[in-house]
Design a protein around this motif. Structure first.
Motif, short mmCIF file in Angstrom:
data_model
loop_
_atom_site.label_atom_id
_atom_site.label_comp_id
_atom_site.label_asym_id
_atom_site.label_seq_id
_atom_site.Cartn_x
_atom_site.Cartn_y
_atom_site.Cartn_z
N ARG A 163 0.93 -1.29 -0.11
CA ARG A 163 -0.06 0.16 -0.04
C ARG A 163 0.81 1.29 0.16
O ARG A 163 0.64 2.20 -0.64
N ILE A 164 1.99 1.24 0.69
CA ILE A 164 2.85 2.41 0.73
C ILE A 164 3.54 2.50 -0.56
O ILE A 164 3.48 3.75 -1.12
N LEU A 165 4.00 1.64 -1.19
CA LEU A 165 4.33 1.52 -2.41
C LEU A 165 3.48 2.01 -3.55
O LEU A 165 4.14 2.82 -4.44
N ASP A 166 2.39 1.61 -3.40
CA ASP A 166 1.41 1.91 -4.65
C ASP A 166 1.21 3.68 -4.49
O ASP A 166 1.12 4.31 -5.33
N ARG A 167 1.02 3.92 -3.10
CA ARG A 167 0.77 5.56 -2.94
C ARG A 167 1.74 6.48 -3.29
O ARG A 167 1.73 7.42 -3.83
N ALA A 168 3.16 5.96 -2.93
CA ALA A 168 4.27 6.49 -3.16
C ALA A 168 4.68 6.61 -4.60
O ALA A 168 4.79 7.65 -5.13
N ALA A 169 4.15 5.51 -5.50
CA ALA A 169 4.38 5.33 -6.93
C ALA A 169 3.47 6.34 -7.58
O ALA A 169 3.89 6.98 -8.61
N ALA A 170 2.37 6.61 -7.17
CA ALA A 170 1.27 7.70 -7.67
C ALA A 170 1.84 9.11 -7.58
O ALA A 170 1.79 9.82 -8.43
N LEU A 171 2.58 9.35 -6.47
CA LEU A 171 3.28 10.58 -6.19
C LEU A 171 4.43 10.85 -7.20
O LEU A 171 4.36 12.09 -7.67
N PHE A 172 5.34 9.69 -7.17
CA PHE A 172 6.34 10.02 -7.86
C PHE A 172 5.96 10.06 -9.47
O PHE A 172 6.82 10.71 -10.06
N ALA A 173 4.98 9.60 -9.81
CA ALA A 173 4.28 9.47 -11.10
C ALA A 173 3.77 11.01 -11.40
O ALA A 173 3.92 11.50 -12.54
N GLN A 174 3.38 11.63 -10.59
CA GLN A 174 2.58 12.76 -10.77
C GLN A 174 3.78 13.98 -10.62
O GLN A 174 3.79 14.97 -11.45
N ARG A 175 4.54 13.92 -9.69
CA ARG A 175 5.52 14.96 -9.68
C ARG A 175 6.94 14.61 -10.24
O ARG A 175 7.89 15.83 -10.15
N GLY A 176 7.34 13.51 -10.52
CA GLY A 176 8.53 13.03 -10.94
C GLY A 176 9.40 12.78 -9.57
O GLY A 176 9.32 13.29 -8.41
N PHE A 177 10.46 12.15 -9.80
CA PHE A 177 11.34 11.88 -8.54
C PHE A 177 11.89 12.90 -7.91
O PHE A 177 11.96 13.19 -6.87
N ALA A 178 12.61 13.85 -8.83
CA ALA A 178 13.45 15.00 -8.21
C ALA A 178 12.49 15.90 -7.57
O ALA A 178 12.93 16.58 -6.55
N HIS A 179 11.26 16.18 -7.93
CA HIS A 179 10.51 17.09 -7.27
C HIS A 179 9.28 16.33 -6.33
O HIS A 179 8.63 17.11 -5.83
N THR A 180 9.80 15.29 -5.70
CA THR A 180 9.02 14.73 -4.71
C THR A 180 9.67 14.50 -3.53
O THR A 180 10.66 13.68 -3.44
N SER A 181 9.37 15.14 -2.50
CA SER A 181 10.08 15.37 -1.27
C SER A 181 9.59 14.00 -0.25
O SER A 181 8.55 13.61 -0.39
N LEU A 182 10.61 13.81 0.61
CA LEU A 182 10.37 12.78 1.64
C LEU A 182 9.09 12.84 2.60
O LEU A 182 8.13 12.23 2.83
N GLN A 183 8.86 14.17 2.78
CA GLN A 183 7.69 14.63 3.77
C GLN A 183 6.62 14.50 2.61
O GLN A 183 5.66 14.09 3.47
N ALA A 184 6.35 14.97 1.49
CA ALA A 184 5.38 14.49 0.56
C ALA A 184 4.92 13.25 0.60
O ALA A 184 3.70 12.84 0.77
N LEU A 185 6.03 12.41 0.42
CA LEU A 185 5.87 10.82 0.44
C LEU A 185 5.25 10.55 1.77
O LEU A 185 4.06 9.46 1.86
N ALA A 186 5.68 10.75 2.79
CA ALA A 186 5.16 10.33 4.48
C ALA A 186 3.70 10.90 4.19
O ALA A 186 2.79 10.19 4.84
N ASP A 187 3.35 12.17 3.90
CA ASP A 187 2.16 12.68 4.06
C ASP A 187 1.13 11.74 3.17
O ASP A 187 0.05 11.67 3.59
N ALA A 188 1.62 11.40 2.00
CA ALA A 188 0.91 10.65 0.93
C ALA A 188 0.54 9.10 1.51
O ALA A 188 -0.64 8.78 1.22
#
Length: 198
Positions: free
Chosen positions: A12-37
């Motif tokens: 579940r964590i990986l799927d939600r994180a993957a969605a955020l990486f897909a939306q913002r790209g790796f470089a523009h995705t912060s660890l805090q944004a991932l934790a929030d997601a």
């Protein structure tokens, strides 16, 4: 083999994180944004995955491993309408459960031919392979149909998940994807509409 609570939580964590990486790209995705997601603190997220890079790599790997296992029955069929139909149905069922992983894999479609190198490109290339397409050298119409189908599928999956009505949307997504590939879905009305001149 029984799944553990930890495996389910990690997926579940990986799927939600993957969605955020897909939306913002790796470089523009912060660890805090991932934790929030994923609904964890940064420390909680780092307990599961030691870094943003490890999380990204784990999401890509999970998508690759699950995708290869999922599409094995389709890859055994010759390229053609039957293979397309089975691959579409398998992909849709997977995408309805793991929309983030599918969104991340589809990101490579938007970077075809660009200088931007992304590890997700291998996952996207595999999606084309499932449909028997080489984007660099195959018939442009077939490449366009497969790319269009993959793009439409991602958008429709996100809408179905957002609306929470996966069962109803499933058949319409299948029909749309098969129509895009040039195969009319049996049992559903055609999406072709006669044009009426004024």
């Amino acid at each position: 083999m029984a799944r553990t609570f930890r495996q389910d939580a990690d997926e579940r964590i990986l799927d939600r994180a993957a969605a955020l990486f897909a939306q913002r790209g790796f470089a523009h995705t912060s660890l805090q944004a991932l934790a929030d997601a994923v609904g964890l603190s940064k420390a909680g997220l780092l307990h599961h995955f030691p870094s943003k890079e490890a999380l990204y790599d784990a999401a890509l790997n999970m998508g690759k491993v699950q995708g290869e296992a999922l599409f094995d029955p389709a890859l055994r069929l010759p390229v053609g309408p039957e293979r397309d139909r089975l691959a579409v149905e398998l992909l849709i069922d997977f995408a309805l459960e793991r929309p983030g992983l599918v969104a991340l894999a589809s990101r490579s479609i938007t970077t075809l031919g660009s200088e931007e190198e992304d590890p997700a490109d291998a996952t996207g290339a595999f999606a084309f392979e499932v449909f028997g397409v080489d984007p660099e050298s195959d018939d442009p119409e077939r490449v366009a149909r497969v790319a269009g189908m993959l793009g439409a599928l991602v958008v429709l999956i996100l809408v179905a998940n957002h609306l929470g009505d996966k069962t109803t949307w499933r058949r319409h997504i299948i029909s749309t994807c098969l129509d895009t590939l040039g195969h009319r879905s049996p049992g559903l009305p055609s999406t072709d509409h006669a044009q009426v001149e004024a």
